[in-house]
Design an enzyme around this catalytic site. Structure first.
Site, PDB file in Angstrom:
ATOM      1  N   LYS A   1      -0.971   4.527   4.727  1.00  0.00           N
ATOM      2  CA  LYS A   1      -0.287   3.517   3.093  1.00  0.00           C
ATOM      3  C   LYS A   1       0.282   4.551   2.042  1.00  0.00           C
ATOM      4  O   LYS A   1       2.287   4.456   2.479  1.00  0.00           O
ATOM      5  CB  LYS A   1      -1.460   2.964   2.419  1.00  0.00           C
ATOM      6  CG  LYS A   1      -2.380   2.063   3.620  1.00  0.00           C
ATOM      7  CD  LYS A   1      -4.167   1.590   3.750  1.00  0.00           C
ATOM      8  CE  LYS A   1      -4.688   1.094   4.824  1.00  0.00           C
ATOM      9  NZ  LYS A   1      -3.745   0.368   5.250  1.00  0.00           N
TER      10      LYS A   1
ATOM     11  N   HIS B   1     -14.744  -1.998   5.868  1.00  0.00           N
ATOM     12  CA  HIS B   1     -13.120  -2.985   5.632  1.00  0.00           C
ATOM     13  C   HIS B   1     -13.350  -3.692   7.154  1.00  0.00           C
ATOM     14  O   HIS B   1     -14.147  -3.081   8.109  1.00  0.00           O
ATOM     15  CB  HIS B   1     -11.928  -1.696   5.418  1.00  0.00           C
ATOM     16  CG  HIS B   1     -11.218  -2.050   6.408  1.00  0.00           C
ATOM     17  ND1 HIS B   1     -10.147  -2.402   7.821  1.00  0.00           N
ATOM     18  CD2 HIS B   1     -10.345  -3.194   5.735  1.00  0.00           C
ATOM     19  CE1 HIS B   1      -8.431  -3.452   7.868  1.00  0.00           C
ATOM     20  NE2 HIS B   1      -8.338  -2.984   7.064  1.00  0.00           N
TER      21      HIS B   1
ATOM     22  N   ASP C   1     -14.245   6.774   5.001  1.00  0.00           N
ATOM     23  CA  ASP C   1     -12.522   6.320   5.150  1.00  0.00           C
ATOM     24  C   ASP C   1     -11.400   6.517   4.351  1.00  0.00           C
ATOM     25  O   ASP C   1     -12.959   5.739   3.421  1.00  0.00           O
ATOM     26  CB  ASP C   1     -12.016   5.175   5.731  1.00  0.00           C
ATOM     27  CG  ASP C   1     -11.516   3.808   5.876  1.00  0.00           C
ATOM     28  OD1 ASP C   1     -10.361   4.618   5.722  1.00  0.00           O
ATOM     29  OD2 ASP C   1     -11.063   2.849   6.882  1.00  0.00           O
TER      30      ASP C   1
ATOM     31  N   SER D   1     -10.901  -1.612  -0.372  1.00  0.00           N
ATOM     32  CA  SER D   1      -9.619  -2.210  -0.281  1.00  0.00           C
ATOM     33  C   SER D   1      -9.191  -3.044  -0.655  1.00  0.00           C
ATOM     34  O   SER D   1      -8.052  -3.280  -1.189  1.00  0.00           O
ATOM     35  CB  SER D   1      -9.598  -2.466   1.809  1.00  0.00           C
ATOM     36  OG  SER D   1     -10.469  -2.586   2.240  1.00  0.00           O
TER      37      SER D   1
ATOM     38  N   GLU E   1     -16.333   3.658   3.506  1.00  0.00           N
ATOM     39  CA  GLU E   1     -14.759   3.603   2.725  1.00  0.00           C
ATOM     40  C   GLU E   1     -14.912   4.391   1.667  1.00  0.00           C
ATOM     41  O   GLU E   1     -16.303   4.634   0.551  1.00  0.00           O
ATOM     42  CB  GLU E   1     -14.046   2.245   1.962  1.00  0.00           C
ATOM     43  CG  GLU E   1     -13.646   2.073   3.654  1.00  0.00           C
ATOM     44  CD  GLU E   1     -13.013  -0.009   3.168  1.00  0.00           C
ATOM     45  OE1 GLU E   1     -13.977  -0.829   3.816  1.00  0.00           O
ATOM     46  OE2 GLU E   1     -12.130   0.055   2.345  1.00  0.00           O
TER      47      GLU E   1
ATOM     48  N   ASN F   1       0.740  -1.410   0.031  1.00  0.00           N
ATOM     49  CA  ASN F   1       0.131   0.437   0.008  1.00  0.00           C
ATOM     50  C   ASN F   1       0.923   1.295   0.294  1.00  0.00           C
ATOM     51  O   ASN F   1       0.406   2.159  -0.164  1.00  0.00           O
ATOM     52  CB  ASN F   1      -0.496   0.374   1.151  1.00  0.00           C
ATOM     53  CG  ASN F   1      -1.920  -1.556   1.577  1.00  0.00           C
ATOM     54  OD1 ASN F   1      -2.404  -1.430   0.432  1.00  0.00           O
ATOM     55  ND2 ASN F   1      -2.265  -1.416   2.447  1.00  0.00           N
TER      56      ASN F   1
ATOM     57  N   HIS G   1      -7.691   4.163   1.734  1.00  0.00           N
ATOM     58  CA  HIS G   1      -6.543   4.098   0.553  1.00  0.00           C
ATOM     59  C   HIS G   1      -6.425   5.532  -0.336  1.00  0.00           C
ATOM     60  O   HIS G   1      -6.130   5.497  -1.702  1.00  0.00           O
ATOM     61  CB  HIS G   1      -7.754   3.296  -0.195  1.00  0.00           C
ATOM     62  CG  HIS G   1      -7.090   1.939   0.412  1.00  0.00           C
ATOM     63  ND1 HIS G   1      -5.783   1.083   0.478  1.00  0.00           N
ATOM     64  CD2 HIS G   1      -7.467   1.017   1.969  1.00  0.00           C
ATOM     65  CE1 HIS G   1      -5.922  -0.054   1.154  1.00  0.00           C
ATOM     66  NE2 HIS G   1      -6.938   0.038   1.689  1.00  0.00           N
TER      67      HIS G   1
HETATM   68  N1  PMP Z   1      -9.557   1.692   6.822  1.00  0.00           N
HETATM   69  C1  PMP Z   1      -9.167   1.241   5.471  1.00  0.00           C
HETATM   70  C2  PMP Z   1      -9.930   0.633   4.380  1.00  0.00           C
HETATM   71  C3  PMP Z   1      -7.795   0.209   5.466  1.00  0.00           C
HETATM   72  O1  PMP Z   1      -8.119  -0.578   4.217  1.00  0.00           O
HETATM   73  C4  PMP Z   1      -7.042  -0.436   6.156  1.00  0.00           C
HETATM   74  C5  PMP Z   1      -5.733  -1.134   6.403  1.00  0.00           C
HETATM   75  N2  PMP Z   1      -5.951  -2.065   5.845  1.00  0.00           N
HETATM   76  C6  PMP Z   1      -7.254   0.472   7.339  1.00  0.00           C
HETATM   77  C7  PMP Z   1      -8.244   0.986   7.804  1.00  0.00           C
HETATM   78  C8  PMP Z   1      -6.737   0.379   9.139  1.00  0.00           C
HETATM   79  O2  PMP Z   1      -4.918   0.992   8.664  1.00  0.00           O
HETATM   80  P1  PMP Z   1      -4.079   0.688   8.602  1.00  0.00           P
HETATM   81  O3  PMP Z   1      -3.432  -0.123   7.768  1.00  0.00           O
HETATM   82  O4  PMP Z   1      -2.913   1.798   9.193  1.00  0.00           O
HETATM   83  O5  PMP Z   1      -3.843   0.529  10.442  1.00  0.00           O
END
Ligand code: PMP
Length: 413
Positions: free
Chosen positions: A244, A138, A210, A185, A181, A52, A213
């Site tokens: 990311k 997520h 969120d 993701s 989101e 990422n 990404h």
């Molecule tokens: N939200 C989304 C949409 C994600 O894809 C992720 C991580 N894969 C997170 C939150 C969590 O972020 P972190 O890896 O910084 O804990």
């Protein structure tokens, strides 16, 4: 350990064997050296489509230098949770810079993006409240919803018609919150943010988006899809990660001063967890500056993704509705995804297989994530390897029956 009669942990090996039988047992793939365009795994150098680190900042010299300086000055660990004694000048600077970057009154930094969601959602909604959640959200949002004890209404992915009906028929709650989101993701598709904003306003709901990404990638200034669509000022709670595109670690929430004040008091993952190491804050500050100063990183990335999608479609792969730097190849069974990933690995290319519970049963996929440093030649190399595999898939050489499919889904990686 010595268990004379019965080992109470015996079930673990049994369950692991069951996972393996269903093609769902995961193992770690440990690499040496920094994250980047190439990854050194077990002495092999792989072309990396599994990170990422979209803007190539994770090992960027200026970030590393800032982190090294901060370690010299402030040491390694933060030493305590923020409210005890862990909130340093580095944290304050980062939060001020994030608020300025995101154009919100305030921002709060959590120890991870996961912690940000899992702490923020229950701080906003509890018993007697309702949360409306996209089906493909997520795992961190799913877990936040579960912990909240609010009533959770899951709407089919990106289906604003169903969401509208849910909002119409369920008004007898104390507070209501919509969570989604912006870039999903696993499938790399975009949420209908303009419609979500309109529904939130019409039905008087809070809205949490969120942008994990999307931060650093979408929008003229890199503030995410909400910036790209011109709706950022209408979203009350914007969440992002430093882990990311920004190449560091940590999560953040941006919004009003009172929202941040509330989270400082109520978000358990904030209150009860040690603050980020100050050196990570120092590196993240530089990353935000680079997002501003080097817009070419994100522009090239989305163009590369578009070219890759054209190539994959020409080969006949199912790439879903991706519109971002995340491009899935949806292959169905977990076993097939694992085998395709292994074939690419043999050819020196890392593309992770994503299986249940990260995606629903029969939606296993290869998740290609692009880095702004992926040149046309590198992408061509991936396309050539996939073209050869496409022939094998068509010949059913890669089709192997699986055991019973996993029926649960706990999305995200
Ligand atoms: N939200 C989304 C949409 C994600 O894809 C992720 C991580 N894969 C997170 C939150 C969590 O972020 P972190 O890896 O910084 O804990």
């Amino acid at each position: 350990m010595n268990y004379p009669n019965h080992d109470p942990f015996e079930w673990i090996d049994h369950e692991l064997a069951q996972l393996a039988e269903r093609g769902l047992r995961r193992t770690l793939r440990t690499h040496d050296g920094p994250q980047g365009l190439r990854l050194n795994v077990a002495g092999r150098e792989l072309i990396n489509f599994g990170s990422n680190d979209y803007l190539g900042l994770a090992a960027e010299g200026r970030l590393c230098a800032a982190a090294a300086r901060a370690v010299e000055q402030a040491g390694c660990g933060a030493g305590a949770s923020p409210l005890v004694s862990g909130h340093s000048a580095s944290h304050r600077r980062l939060e001020d810079r994030l608020a300025e970057f995101e154009r919100t009154e305030a921002a709060l930094v959590f120890s991870s993006g996961y912690a940000a969601n899992v702490g923020t959602i229950p701080a906003l909604a509890g018993r007697g409240d309702a949360i409306y959640a996209d089906q493909n959200n997520h795992a961190s949002m799913i877990d936040g919803c579960r912990l909240s004890r609010a009533e959770v209404h899951v709407y089919p992915h990106a289906d604003c018609g169903t969401l509208e009906r849910q909002l119409q028929t369920s008004s007898a709650y104390r507070r209501r919150l919509i969570v989604s989101e912006s870039v999903f993701s696993m499938d790399g598709d975009l949420a209908p943010l303009a419609e979500l904003v309109a529904l939130a306003e019409r039905f008087d709901c809070m809205l949490l988006v969120d942008e994990a990404h999307a931060t650093g990638v979408f929008g003229h200034s890199g503030r995410g899809v909400s910036e790209a669509l011109g709706v950022e000022h209408r979203i009350g709670i914007r969440m992002g990660t430093l882990s990311k595109a920004l190449g560091c670690a940590g999560g953040f929430v941006c919004g009003s001063k009172s929202l941040v004040e509330w989270l400082i008091n109520q978000a358990r993952s904030y209150v009860f967890s040690t603050a980020l190491p100050p050196a990570v804050c120092a590196a993240a500050l530089v990353a935000i500056d680079l997002v501003r100063q080097e817009p070419q990183r994100r522009a090239g990335l989305l163009e590369t993704a578009q070219g890759l999608r054209v190539g994959l479609r020409e080969q006949g792969w199912n790439i879903g509705a991706s519109e971002s730097q995340i491009v899935p190849i949806i292959v169905g069974t977990a076993d097939r995804a694992v085998r395709l990933s292994a074939r690419l690995f043999e050819q020196g290319i890392l593309v992770p297989a994503i299986r249940p519970p990260a995606v629903p049963a029969d939606h296993s996929l290869l998740r290609i994530s692009l880095n702004c440093g992926h040149t046309p030649a590198i992408v061509e190399r991936l396309l050539a390897a996939l073209a050869a595999l496409r022939v094998e898939v068509a010949d059913h050489k890669l089709k192997v029956p699986l055991g019973p499919d996993c029926d649960g889904c706990d999305r995200g990686i």
